[in-house]
Motif scaffolding. Structure first.
Motif, short mmCIF file in Angstrom:
data_model
loop_
_atom_site.label_atom_id
_atom_site.label_comp_id
_atom_site.label_asym_id
_atom_site.label_seq_id
_atom_site.Cartn_x
_atom_site.Cartn_y
_atom_site.Cartn_z
N ILE A 1 44.17 6.43 -7.48
CA ILE A 1 44.78 5.25 -6.85
C ILE A 1 44.58 5.30 -5.33
O ILE A 1 44.23 4.31 -4.70
CB ILE A 1 46.27 5.15 -7.22
CG1 ILE A 1 46.41 4.87 -8.72
CG2 ILE A 1 46.97 4.05 -6.43
CD1 ILE A 1 47.80 4.88 -9.25
N MET B 1 41.11 4.26 -4.48
CA MET B 1 40.91 2.80 -4.59
C MET B 1 41.49 2.09 -3.37
O MET B 1 40.83 1.22 -2.78
CB MET B 1 41.55 2.26 -5.87
CG MET B 1 40.78 2.63 -7.12
SD MET B 1 41.27 1.65 -8.54
CE MET B 1 42.91 2.22 -8.84
N VAL B 2 42.71 2.48 -3.00
CA VAL B 2 43.36 1.84 -1.83
C VAL B 2 42.55 2.13 -0.56
O VAL B 2 42.27 1.22 0.25
CB VAL B 2 44.82 2.35 -1.67
CG1 VAL B 2 45.44 1.82 -0.39
CG2 VAL B 2 45.66 1.94 -2.87
N ILE C 1 39.43 -0.01 -0.38
CA ILE C 1 39.68 -1.41 0.03
C ILE C 1 39.92 -1.46 1.55
O ILE C 1 39.39 -2.32 2.24
CB ILE C 1 40.88 -1.99 -0.74
CG1 ILE C 1 40.55 -2.06 -2.23
CG2 ILE C 1 41.24 -3.38 -0.24
CD1 ILE C 1 41.75 -2.30 -3.13
N MET D 1 35.57 3.26 -3.52
CA MET D 1 36.29 2.40 -4.49
C MET D 1 35.82 2.66 -5.91
O MET D 1 36.61 2.75 -6.85
CB MET D 1 36.04 0.91 -4.16
CG MET D 1 36.93 0.36 -3.11
SD MET D 1 36.89 -1.44 -3.07
CE MET D 1 35.22 -1.77 -2.59
N LEU D 2 34.50 2.81 -6.05
CA LEU D 2 33.92 3.01 -7.38
C LEU D 2 34.38 4.35 -7.99
O LEU D 2 34.74 4.40 -9.17
CB LEU D 2 32.39 2.99 -7.26
CG LEU D 2 31.60 2.52 -8.45
CD1 LEU D 2 32.04 1.13 -8.89
CD2 LEU D 2 30.12 2.49 -8.13
N LEU E 1 37.93 3.86 -8.98
CA LEU E 1 38.04 2.98 -10.15
C LEU E 1 37.68 3.74 -11.44
O LEU E 1 38.41 3.63 -12.45
CB LEU E 1 37.09 1.79 -9.97
CG LEU E 1 37.23 0.60 -10.91
CD1 LEU E 1 38.60 -0.04 -10.76
CD2 LEU E 1 36.16 -0.43 -10.61
N PHE F 1 40.41 6.26 -12.13
CA PHE F 1 41.62 5.60 -12.62
C PHE F 1 41.48 5.26 -14.10
O PHE F 1 42.41 5.46 -14.89
CB PHE F 1 41.90 4.33 -11.81
CG PHE F 1 43.13 3.59 -12.22
CD1 PHE F 1 44.37 4.00 -11.77
CD2 PHE F 1 43.05 2.51 -13.07
CE1 PHE F 1 45.52 3.33 -12.16
CE2 PHE F 1 44.19 1.84 -13.46
CZ PHE F 1 45.43 2.25 -13.00
#
Lengths: 300, 83
Positions: free
Chosen positions: B16, B19-20, B23, B42-43, B46, B49
């Protein structure tokens, strides 16, 4: 009822029992899945392929595989970088505004009011309009020469949509006006589901209004508010129509508008597919984070 | 193989966070290096996750002496109350 069914002919008896699983599968499930595959999954995979090529939809030149070059170029482009920053700021302003206005309206409407139903319906009207119509409508309102906003506020000829510092906020205000009713509707549903006996118990315990709001109302409405914020954040990241119709100001250019220009004005199909995938990854990340916290809120 | 305890304590939260961070890196207007590597961050987050949510949660330790919540209705129904 049993007598009625036994007097019907076999076909009617079958109809009264409903369709078989096989019929439902053939009539509803298979066409839907086929539709989704043809119009959603196939273009998604096809554009993924494009994002690794130098394909241009306007040219008949042979297509070459370029690997991750499109992704590297897109991420090295200063215009796209600025557009991402602008979009994030737009999302923050717009969703925060919608949340405050929408939840505020829901709190106002969650009490006995004369003509409450009519009022709720009227407040929901902006949400039912087409975004392009709303954009054009607000463009007239913002007009520096004869727009009603400058007149009503007693301002001079403020060029809301062509001023680099104001254009983004002008678009955000329009989005807030249009989508606050959506937040209001969900909040109202959440507020009306809060058990009344909790408020009665709080008033017996002489709890203040603020205490009741922060300890009873907000925690119980939080999951549904989170759903509203999820939807609005994802939609705000993808905003295209309103911004595209209202302003051509580069300082207010959102990522979807940039994507449109790359794909359909400059015909850079490969790089624009790469940009579309970057946006998709970002939206997927946001969705996953929100859903995770939504489940946590539900567990509480 | 990721253990459920490791997943709950480190792997899930790290995914998480990635990902944050991805972004934020993508949309921040200051450091170009972070923007350039944001999609990869991000990938990874993701994918991590999606692996994390498919690992079952660790089983809660059961207290053998705990008899569970006491229900007055049950007690009365079982004849434990006053007649």
């Amino acid at each position: 009822m049993a007598n009625l069914i036994t007097t019907l002919d076999p076909a009617s008896r079958a109809a009264s029992r409903g369709w078989s699983d096989t019929t439902i599968r053939n009539v509803f499930v298979i066409p839907t899945v086929a539709f989704l595959i043809i119009f959603n999954v196939f273009p998604l995979l096809y554009s993924l392929g494009f994002s690794f090529t130098d394909f241009r939809a306007s040219s008949k030149a042979p297509v070459n595989f370029v690997g991750f070059k499109n992704y590297i170029n897109v991420l090295a482009d200063p215009v796209i970088w600025r557009t991402f920053s602008t979009t994030l700021w737009y999302v923050i302003v717009s969703v925060t505004g919608q949340f405050i206005v929408g939840f505020g309206l829901a709190l106002l409407l969650n009490r006995p009011l004369p003509f409450k139903g009519l009022l709720t319906t009227l407040l929901m009207l902006p949400m039912m309009l087409s975004p392009v119509v709303v954009g054009l409508f607000w463009k007239l309102i913002y007009d520096p020469s004869w727009g009603i906003l400058n007149y009503a506020l007693g301002l001079g000829p403020v060029a809301w949509l062509s001023d680099a510092n104001l254009a983004l906020y002008a678009v955000a205000i329009t989005d807030i006006w249009m989508w606050s009713p959506f937040v209001m509707l969900l909040s109202l549903a959440g507020l009306s589901a809060v058990p009344k006996h909790l408020y009665e118990a709080a008033s017996i315990d002489r709890a203040g209004k603020l205490y009741t709001f922060f300890r009873i109302t907000l925690p119980l409405v939080a999951p549904i508010l989170l759903i509203a914020v999820i939807f609005r954040t994802m939609e705000a990241f993808k905003t295209f129509d309103i911004a595209f119709v209202m302003t051509g100001q580069p300082a207010a250019e959102l990522i979807s508008s940039r994507l449109y220009k790359m794909a359909f004005q400059q015909w850079q199909t490969g790089p624009s597919s790469a940009l579309a995938y970057i946006i998709l990854i970002m939206v997927l990340c946001i969705t996953n984070i929100y859903v995770k916290y939504l489940n946590k809120a539900k567990e509480r | 193989m990721i253990s459920p305890q490791f997943n709950q304590k480190y792997f899930g939260p790290a995914s998480i966070t990635l990902m944050v961070a991805g972004i934020v890196f993508l949309c921040q207007p200051w450091v170009e290096f972070l923007h350039a590597w944001s999609v990869l961050v991000m990938l990874i987050g993701l994918i991590g996750f999606n692996i994390s949510v498919h690992i079952p949660a660790p089983e809660q330790a059961v207290d053998e002496d705990d008899t569970g919540p006491v229900s007055i209705a049950q007690t009365v129904g079982m004849g434990g109350g006053h007649d």
